[in-house]
Design an enzyme around this catalytic site. Structure first.
Site, mmCIF file in Angstrom:
data_model
loop_
_atom_site.group_PDB
_atom_site.id
_atom_site.type_symbol
_atom_site.label_atom_id
_atom_site.label_comp_id
_atom_site.label_asym_id
_atom_site.label_seq_id
_atom_site.Cartn_x
_atom_site.Cartn_y
_atom_site.Cartn_z
ATOM 1 N N CYS A 88 4.044 14.540 13.750
ATOM 2 C CA CYS A 88 2.900 13.983 14.468
ATOM 3 C C CYS A 88 2.502 12.616 13.930
ATOM 4 C CB CYS A 88 1.727 14.954 14.434
ATOM 5 S SG CYS A 88 0.998 15.227 12.812
ATOM 6 N N GLY A 116 -3.698 21.328 12.049
ATOM 7 C CA GLY A 116 -4.110 21.285 13.444
ATOM 8 C C GLY A 116 -4.193 22.641 14.104
ATOM 9 N N ASP A 153 -2.222 26.519 1.761
ATOM 10 C CA ASP A 153 -2.057 25.092 2.059
ATOM 11 C C ASP A 153 -2.273 24.328 0.762
ATOM 12 O OD1 ASP A 153 -2.485 22.324 3.017
ATOM 13 O OD2 ASP A 153 -2.574 23.253 4.995
ATOM 14 N N CYS A 213 17.244 39.736 11.045
ATOM 15 C CA CYS A 213 16.883 41.058 11.581
ATOM 16 C C CYS A 213 18.024 41.768 12.299
ATOM 17 C CB CYS A 213 15.692 40.947 12.524
ATOM 18 S SG CYS A 213 16.064 40.157 14.119
ATOM 19 N N CYS A 257 21.720 38.102 14.130
ATOM 20 C CA CYS A 257 20.695 37.369 13.380
ATOM 21 C C CYS A 257 20.767 37.714 11.888
ATOM 22 C CB CYS A 257 19.313 37.686 13.942
ATOM 23 S SG CYS A 257 17.947 36.920 13.017
ATOM 24 N N SER A 302 -6.991 10.614 8.699
ATOM 25 C CA SER A 302 -6.146 10.784 9.887
ATOM 26 C C SER A 302 -6.114 12.227 10.384
ATOM 27 C CB SER A 302 -4.718 10.315 9.593
ATOM 28 O OG SER A 302 -4.114 11.111 8.590
#
Length: 251
Positions: free
Chosen positions: A189, A40, A61, A249, A246, A68
Site C-alpha cells: 500500500c 488497516g 503487532d 492440510c 496441499c 501515514s
C-alpha cells in the site's frame, strides 16, 4: 453465564437477534479472538469485536503508529504517533468496553512463533500484509484446529475467507494460494495505495465472520471466498476446493 443488567442493556441489539440471542452473547463474552496485525484490517476489526463484547482480544503487532497510518487505521490519532500499535489499541479498547480483556503482543510472526500462541483462542483473524506470515498463521491454525478468518486488501479491492483446513472437506489458506511467496519488489500500500474505507469494509467483514464462527449464525462459510471490487462496486463469492496435495492440510 448470567448477563448483568448493564450487559443486557449494552448488548440488547444482539440479544434481540434470533440467531444470536442471550446464549450467543454469553458465548461472545467467554470467547477469545486473536488478531494478526493492528493495521488497516485489524483496527476496524478490533473496534467491532470490542463493541460486540468478545471477552478476550489478543493482538500481535510489532509496529508503531505513524502519520501515514491515520488515513485508514481508525483506532489511532496524532497523539498516538510513535506508540506501539498494540499499546494504542489497548487504550482504545479500554475506552470502548470494560467487559473486554485486551492482550497486547508486541512481536512479529515468524518461523520461531510457538504454537502456544493459539492456546485458548477460539478464532484467528489474519490481517497481515505478506504471504510468509499468512502461511505460517495458516499452519498454526490447522495444528490447533482453530478457524482462520483471512482478509486482504489492495488499492480498491478486498477479499476474505474463513478456513478450517483440518476438516476433510474444507480447504485451508494454502489450498487457495499454494506456496505463494513475496517477491523482493512486491507491491504494497505504500507504493500502490489503498482506499482507507476499503480497510474499514474488510476489517468489519472480518469481525462479522469471527462473530459468525463464535455464535453460529447464518450459513456455514466453509470453502467460500468473498471478493469485493470497490471500483464497480460489486462483490462475488467463489467456492474454493480442498487441494489433496496441499502441504498444509492434504492427505
Amino acid at each position: 453465564m448470567t448477563l448483568t443488567d448493564q450487559q443486557l442493556d449494552r448488548y440488547a441489539r444482539h440479544i434481540v437477534l434470533r440467531d444470536i440471542g442471550g446464549p450467543g452473547q454469553a458465548r461472545l463474552l467467554q470467547s477469545h479472538v486473536l488478531l494478526i496485525g493492528a493495521g488497516g484490517i485489524g483496527c476496524p476489526a478490533i473496534q467491532y469485536l470490542a463493541a460486540a463484547g468478545v471477552g478476550t482480544i489478543s493482538v500481535v503487532d510489532d509496529d508503531e503508529v505513524s502519520l501515514s497510518n491515520l488515513q485508514r487505521q481508525v483506532l489511532y490519532g496524532e497523539a498516538q504517533i510513535g506508540q506501539p500499535k498494540v499499546a494504542a489499541a489497548a487504550e482504545a479498547v479500554a475506552r470502548l468496553n470494560p467487559d473486554v480483556q485486551f492482550r497486547p503482543i508486541c512481536a512479529r510472526i515468524g518461523d520461531a512463533t510457538r504454537p502456544d500462541l493459539l492456546d485458548g483462542v477460539d478464532v484467528v483473524i489474519d490481517g497481515s500484509d505478506n504471504f510468509a506470515t499468512r502461511l505460517i498463521v495458516n499452519d498454526l491454525c490447522i495444528a490447533a484446529h482453530v478457524p482462520l478468518v483471512s482478509a486482504a486488501i489492495g488499492q480498491f479491492h478486498g477479499q476474505i475467507g474463513t478456513f478450517r483446513g483440518w476438516e476433510d472437506d474444507a480447504p485451508c489458506y494454502r489450498c487457495f494460494v499454494g506456496d505463494a511467496h513475496d517477491p523482493d519488489d512486491c507491491d504494497d500500500c505504500a507504493t500502490q495505495g489503498v482506499l482507507g474505507a476499503m480497510c474499514g469494509l474488510m476489517g468489519s467483514f472480518a469481525a462479522m465472520e469471527a462473530i459468525r464462527c463464535l455464535t453460529g449464525f447464518g450459513d456455514d462459510p466453509k470453502g467460500k471466498l468473498h471478493i469485493f471490487d470497490g471500483l464497480k462496486p460489486a462483490m462475488r463469492t467463489v467456492n474454493l476446493p480442498k487441494d489433496p496435495e496441499c502441504r498444509s492440510c492434504g492427505g
